[in-house]
Design an enzyme around this catalytic site. Structure first.
Site, mmCIF file in Angstrom:
data_model
loop_
_atom_site.group_PDB
_atom_site.id
_atom_site.type_symbol
_atom_site.label_atom_id
_atom_site.label_comp_id
_atom_site.label_asym_id
_atom_site.label_seq_id
_atom_site.Cartn_x
_atom_site.Cartn_y
_atom_site.Cartn_z
ATOM 1 C CB CYS A 144 -0.925 0.008 1.209
ATOM 2 S SG CYS A 144 -1.777 -1.539 1.530
ATOM 3 C CG HIS A 170 -1.254 2.718 4.603
ATOM 4 N ND1 HIS A 170 -1.152 1.443 4.085
ATOM 5 C CD2 HIS A 170 -0.695 2.660 5.845
ATOM 6 C CE1 HIS A 170 -0.569 0.647 4.961
ATOM 7 N NE2 HIS A 170 -0.286 1.370 6.037
#
Length: 255
Positions: free
Chosen positions: A89, A145
């Site tokens: 991610c 993130h």
């Protein structure tokens, strides 16, 4: 080409040619040029999907999950069958938003873990900041993130006018909490800009983010261009103790 000009290559650039032999209202012409340049700029929507494999799309042959809307976008656009991103991610997001390989931003090794005090360097100016500087309304719906241990590292300090979503790697689809058993802590990770947002609790995350994206598009001020990054939780895992939180319903949205 500089990073700034590479981001602006989305735009259609018009040139105003002024002949010295004609009596031209320079001020009026300049205004018309600016207006035409403004109108030529497209609205931009990027959909970023975590953990979706090459064969998880029906136009690539999957018969388990049908993706007709994504198929339609692909068939009416350009399909890149050899386009590679990191399979994690944080590195993939850093590459998208900086235009740099993760090895040049220090994000190449692993994802940003909640209890670790690091994130994408504040020295990096991100894609939404370039668009915002050009007059765009910039929005992030869903996952961030890229670090949040300082507020300056969160989306609305990194170029987004508006963020509706979560900071960490994943959350529960229904109660929107971050919950990893081995870390022995849990908590709500859902925000509207900088405000904690429990109001959405109990609503399936895919619907929450889709509804917000639709709201932004419908309510957007048309005097400005729109930049929207939609970063769904789907198809990522939900929570550690109950990772597969597919909704059981006759009315299932297909993306």
């Amino acid at each position: 080409m500089s990073r700034r000009s590479s981001y602006l290559c989305f735009f259609v650039i018009s040139f105003l040619l002024v002949s010295p032999t004609k009596n031209i209202d320079i001020q009026k012409s300049a205004y018309q040029f600016q207006e035409s340049k403004q109108n030529a700029r497209p609205n931009i929507v990027i959909m970023l999907i975590d953990d979706m494999g090459y064969n998880d799309l029906s136009f690539h042959g999957s018969n388990q999950i049908l993706t007709p809307n994504i198929d339609a976008l692909d068939y009416n656009g350009i399909i890149l069958n050899r386009y590679y991103v990191p399979n994690l991610c944080t590195p993939s997001r850093s590459a998208l938003l900086t235009g740099k390989y993760p090895i040049h931003t220090g994000t190449q090794h692993f994802v940003a873990v909640n209890q670790e005090p690091w994130g994408l360097s504040l020295d990096e100016q991100l894609m939404p900041a370039f668009f915002r500087d050009e007059g765009y309304s910039t929005n992030l719906v869903g996952k961030w993130h890229l670090g949040f241990y300082r507020k300056e590292m969160t989306p609305t300090f990194r170029g987004f006018n508006h963020h509706y979503g979560y900071y960490s790697g994943f959350i529960s689809y229904y109660d929107h909490t971050f919950d990893v058993e081995k870390f022995n802590y849990t908590g709500l990770d859902f925000r509207r800009d900088l405000r904690s947002w429990p109001e959405a609790n109990g609503t399936y995350a895919t619907d929450v983010f889709t509804d917000e994206a639709v709201r932004i598009i419908k309510c957007h001020d048309e005097s400005k261009q729109l930049f929207l990054l939609i970063s769904h939780l789907a198809v990522h895992t939900g929570k550690n103790k109950n990772p597969l939180q597919a909704r059981r319903s006759e009315k299932v949205s297909i993306y």
